[in-house]
Write a protein that holds these residues in place. Structure first.
Motif, PDB file in Angstrom:
ATOM      1  N   PRO A 261       0.827  -1.214   0.000  1.00 29.35           N
ATOM      2  CA  PRO A 261       0.000   0.000   0.000  1.00 29.35           C
ATOM      3  C   PRO A 261       0.860   1.263   0.000  1.00 29.35           C
ATOM      4  O   PRO A 261       1.901   1.317   0.638  1.00 29.35           O
ATOM      5  CB  PRO A 261      -0.814  -0.101   1.287  1.00 29.35           C
ATOM      6  CG  PRO A 261      -0.072  -1.057   2.148  1.00 29.35           C
ATOM      7  CD  PRO A 261       0.708  -1.960   1.243  1.00 29.35           C
ATOM      8  N   ARG A 262       0.442   2.232  -0.736  1.00 25.90           N
ATOM      9  CA  ARG A 262       1.129   3.530  -0.808  1.00 25.90           C
ATOM     10  C   ARG A 262       0.571   4.451   0.268  1.00 25.90           C
ATOM     11  O   ARG A 262      -0.626   4.440   0.551  1.00 25.90           O
ATOM     12  CB  ARG A 262       0.888   4.179  -2.183  1.00 25.90           C
ATOM     13  CG  ARG A 262       1.459   3.415  -3.320  1.00 25.90           C
ATOM     14  CD  ARG A 262       2.905   3.768  -3.455  1.00 25.90           C
ATOM     15  NE  ARG A 262       3.468   3.107  -4.627  1.00 25.90           N
ATOM     16  CZ  ARG A 262       4.752   2.908  -4.771  1.00 25.90           C
ATOM     17  NH1 ARG A 262       5.584   3.309  -3.850  1.00 25.90           N
ATOM     18  NH2 ARG A 262       5.202   2.316  -5.835  1.00 25.90           N
ATOM     19  N   PRO A 263       1.445   5.268   0.858  1.00 26.39           N
ATOM     20  CA  PRO A 263       0.943   6.224   1.852  1.00 26.39           C
ATOM     21  C   PRO A 263       0.082   7.284   1.176  1.00 26.39           C
ATOM     22  O   PRO A 263       0.279   7.605   0.013  1.00 26.39           O
ATOM     23  CB  PRO A 263       2.220   6.841   2.427  1.00 26.39           C
ATOM     24  CG  PRO A 263       3.243   6.652   1.358  1.00 26.39           C
ATOM     25  CD  PRO A 263       2.869   5.387   0.639  1.00 26.39           C
ATOM     26  N   LYS A 264      -0.843   7.814   1.930  1.00 22.15           N
ATOM     27  CA  LYS A 264      -1.694   8.867   1.389  1.00 22.15           C
ATOM     28  C   LYS A 264      -1.125  10.247   1.691  1.00 22.15           C
ATOM     29  O   LYS A 264      -1.549  11.226   1.140  1.00 22.15           O
ATOM     30  CB  LYS A 264      -3.105   8.734   1.943  1.00 22.15           C
ATOM     31  CG  LYS A 264      -3.763   7.457   1.476  1.00 22.15           C
ATOM     32  CD  LYS A 264      -5.199   7.396   1.878  1.00 22.15           C
ATOM     33  CE  LYS A 264      -5.740   6.077   1.363  1.00 22.15           C
ATOM     34  NZ  LYS A 264      -7.118   5.896   1.424  1.00 22.15           N
TER      35      LYS A 264
ATOM     36  N   CYS B  44       7.078  15.329   4.878  1.00 26.70           N
ATOM     37  CA  CYS B  44       6.527  16.683   5.039  1.00 26.70           C
ATOM     38  C   CYS B  44       5.026  16.696   5.323  1.00 26.70           C
ATOM     39  O   CYS B  44       4.470  17.736   5.631  1.00 26.70           O
ATOM     40  CB  CYS B  44       6.832  17.523   3.802  1.00 26.70           C
ATOM     41  SG  CYS B  44       5.893  17.051   2.335  1.00 26.70           S
ATOM     42  N   GLY B  45       4.360  15.559   5.177  1.00 25.71           N
ATOM     43  CA  GLY B  45       2.930  15.489   5.469  1.00 25.71           C
ATOM     44  C   GLY B  45       2.017  15.927   4.341  1.00 25.71           C
ATOM     45  O   GLY B  45       0.802  15.954   4.490  1.00 25.71           O
ATOM     46  N   ALA B  46       2.597  16.250   3.170  1.00 31.05           N
ATOM     47  CA  ALA B  46       1.770  16.687   2.033  1.00 31.05           C
ATOM     48  C   ALA B  46       0.989  15.501   1.481  1.00 31.05           C
ATOM     49  O   ALA B  46       1.472  14.372   1.476  1.00 31.05           O
ATOM     50  CB  ALA B  46       2.656  17.277   0.942  1.00 31.05           C
TER      51      ALA B  46
ATOM     52  N   GLY C 298       3.045   7.800  -7.419  1.00 35.18           N
ATOM     53  CA  GLY C 298       4.409   8.048  -7.821  1.00 35.18           C
ATOM     54  C   GLY C 298       5.377   7.554  -6.766  1.00 35.18           C
ATOM     55  O   GLY C 298       4.995   7.037  -5.719  1.00 35.18           O
ATOM     56  N   LYS C 299       6.648   7.721  -7.040  1.00 37.95           N
ATOM     57  CA  LYS C 299       7.683   7.229  -6.142  1.00 37.95           C
ATOM     58  C   LYS C 299       8.237   8.325  -5.237  1.00 37.95           C
ATOM     59  O   LYS C 299       8.902   8.028  -4.247  1.00 37.95           O
ATOM     60  CB  LYS C 299       8.830   6.618  -6.946  1.00 37.95           C
ATOM     61  CG  LYS C 299       8.414   5.376  -7.699  1.00 37.95           C
ATOM     62  CD  LYS C 299       9.591   4.776  -8.423  1.00 37.95           C
ATOM     63  CE  LYS C 299       9.165   3.518  -9.161  1.00 37.95           C
ATOM     64  NZ  LYS C 299      10.299   2.869  -9.806  1.00 37.95           N
ATOM     65  N   PHE C 300       7.981   9.588  -5.588  1.00 38.10           N
ATOM     66  CA  PHE C 300       8.528  10.696  -4.819  1.00 38.10           C
ATOM     67  C   PHE C 300       7.432  11.714  -4.506  1.00 38.10           C
ATOM     68  O   PHE C 300       6.501  11.906  -5.273  1.00 38.10           O
ATOM     69  CB  PHE C 300       9.665  11.383  -5.591  1.00 38.10           C
ATOM     70  CG  PHE C 300      10.800  10.454  -5.905  1.00 38.10           C
ATOM     71  CD1 PHE C 300      10.866   9.829  -7.131  1.00 38.10           C
ATOM     72  CD2 PHE C 300      11.781  10.193  -4.973  1.00 38.10           C
ATOM     73  CE1 PHE C 300      11.901   8.948  -7.424  1.00 38.10           C
ATOM     74  CE2 PHE C 300      12.819   9.332  -5.255  1.00 38.10           C
ATOM     75  CZ  PHE C 300      12.871   8.696  -6.484  1.00 38.10           C
ATOM     76  N   CYS C 301       7.578  12.383  -3.388  1.00 37.15           N
ATOM     77  CA  CYS C 301       6.636  13.423  -2.986  1.00 37.15           C
ATOM     78  C   CYS C 301       6.760  14.611  -3.948  1.00 37.15           C
ATOM     79  O   CYS C 301       7.870  15.078  -4.225  1.00 37.15           O
ATOM     80  CB  CYS C 301       6.947  13.873  -1.551  1.00 37.15           C
ATOM     81  SG  CYS C 301       5.936  15.254  -0.992  1.00 37.15           S
ATOM     82  N   SER C 302       5.628  15.078  -4.440  1.00 30.11           N
ATOM     83  CA  SER C 302       5.666  16.212  -5.365  1.00 30.11           C
ATOM     84  C   SER C 302       5.930  17.524  -4.612  1.00 30.11           C
ATOM     85  O   SER C 302       6.267  18.525  -5.231  1.00 30.11           O
ATOM     86  CB  SER C 302       4.351  16.308  -6.146  1.00 30.11           C
ATOM     87  OG  SER C 302       3.270  16.481  -5.254  1.00 30.11           O
ATOM     88  N   ASN C 303       5.820  17.517  -3.291  1.00 26.81           N
ATOM     89  CA  ASN C 303       6.055  18.719  -2.507  1.00 26.81           C
ATOM     90  C   ASN C 303       7.522  18.854  -2.100  1.00 26.81           C
ATOM     91  O   ASN C 303       8.144  19.891  -2.324  1.00 26.81           O
ATOM     92  CB  ASN C 303       5.162  18.714  -1.266  1.00 26.81           C
ATOM     93  CG  ASN C 303       5.241  20.015  -0.488  1.00 26.81           C
ATOM     94  OD1 ASN C 303       5.100  21.087  -1.065  1.00 26.81           O
ATOM     95  ND2 ASN C 303       5.498  19.918   0.794  1.00 26.81           N
ATOM     96  N   CYS C 304       8.087  17.788  -1.483  1.00 28.75           N
ATOM     97  CA  CYS C 304       9.464  17.894  -0.972  1.00 28.75           C
ATOM     98  C   CYS C 304      10.450  17.002  -1.693  1.00 28.75           C
ATOM     99  O   CYS C 304      11.656  17.123  -1.480  1.00 28.75           O
ATOM    100  CB  CYS C 304       9.490  17.591   0.517  1.00 28.75           C
ATOM    101  SG  CYS C 304       9.198  15.853   0.939  1.00 28.75           S
ATOM    102  N   GLY C 305       9.975  16.071  -2.519  1.00 25.27           N
ATOM    103  CA  GLY C 305      10.868  15.206  -3.292  1.00 25.27           C
ATOM    104  C   GLY C 305      11.343  13.974  -2.555  1.00 25.27           C
ATOM    105  O   GLY C 305      12.126  13.196  -3.088  1.00 25.27           O
ATOM    106  N   SER C 306      10.891  13.773  -1.334  1.00 28.52           N
ATOM    107  CA  SER C 306      11.301  12.587  -0.579  1.00 28.52           C
ATOM    108  C   SER C 306      10.739  11.328  -1.203  1.00 28.52           C
ATOM    109  O   SER C 306       9.620  11.329  -1.728  1.00 28.52           O
ATOM    110  CB  SER C 306      10.813  12.674   0.870  1.00 28.52           C
ATOM    111  OG  SER C 306      11.462  13.728   1.532  1.00 28.52           O
ATOM    112  N   PRO C 307      11.498  10.211  -1.125  1.00 30.17           N
ATOM    113  CA  PRO C 307      10.969   8.943  -1.637  1.00 30.17           C
ATOM    114  C   PRO C 307       9.757   8.509  -0.814  1.00 30.17           C
ATOM    115  O   PRO C 307       9.715   8.679   0.390  1.00 30.17           O
ATOM    116  CB  PRO C 307      12.118   7.957  -1.440  1.00 30.17           C
ATOM    117  CG  PRO C 307      13.323   8.757  -1.114  1.00 30.17           C
ATOM    118  CD  PRO C 307      12.857  10.088  -0.626  1.00 30.17           C
ATOM    119  N   LEU C 308       8.761   7.976  -1.527  1.00 31.69           N
ATOM    120  CA  LEU C 308       7.566   7.462  -0.856  1.00 31.69           C
ATOM    121  C   LEU C 308       7.741   5.954  -0.696  1.00 31.69           C
ATOM    122  O   LEU C 308       8.096   5.259  -1.635  1.00 31.69           O
ATOM    123  CB  LEU C 308       6.313   7.772  -1.679  1.00 31.69           C
ATOM    124  CG  LEU C 308       6.050   9.253  -1.937  1.00 31.69           C
ATOM    125  CD1 LEU C 308       4.914   9.427  -2.909  1.00 31.69           C
ATOM    126  CD2 LEU C 308       5.753   9.964  -0.626  1.00 31.69           C
TER     127      LEU C 308
END
Length: 97
Positions: free
Chosen positions: A71-74, A79-81, A86-96
Motif C-alpha cells: 500500500p502507498r501512503p496517502k 513533510c505530510g503533504a 508516484g515514487k517521490f513526494c511532489s512537494n518535498c521530493g522525498s521517496p515514498l
C-alpha cells in the motif's frame, strides 16, 4: 484530427449526419454479395478490437496486481503533504515508501 476538437456541437452533429448519409449511399450502391463481404470484414474488425481491448484489460489487471501488494501512503511521511501516487513526494521530493 485537431480540427474536430474545435467543432461546435452543432457542427459535429452535422458532420455525423453527412457521414451517415454517405455510408447509406455507399450501402445502397452495393450488390448483396458486396454488402455481405463488407459486413463480414466489419465483424472481423470488431472481433479483433474486442481481442485487443481484452489484452489491454488483462495487462492492466496484471500491472494492478503487481502494484497492489504494497500500500502507498496517502501523505508524505517527511513533510505530510498529500500524495496521489508516484515514487517521490511532489512537494518535498522525498521517496515514498
Amino acid at each position: 484530427m485537431n480540427d474536430i476538437v474545435n467543432l461546435t456541437p452543432e457542427e459535429m452533429a452535422e458532420m455525423i449526419e453527412k457521414a451517415k448519409r454517405a455510408v447509406q449511399e455507399a450501402l445502397d450502391r452495393m450488390t448483396p454479395e458486396e454488402r455481405q463481404q463488407a459486413e463480414q470484414r466489419a465483424q472481423a474488425m470488431i472481433e479483433e478490437d474486442k481481442r485487443a481491448n481484452q489484452e489491454l484489460i488483462d495487462a492492466a489487471a496484471r500491472a494492478a496486481a503487481l502494484t497492489s501488494g504494497k500500500p502507498r501512503p496517502k501523505f508524505c511521511t517527511n513533510c505530510g503533504a498529500p500524495v496521489s501516487g508516484g515514487k517521490f513526494c511532489s512537494n518535498c521530493g522525498s521517496p515514498l515508501s
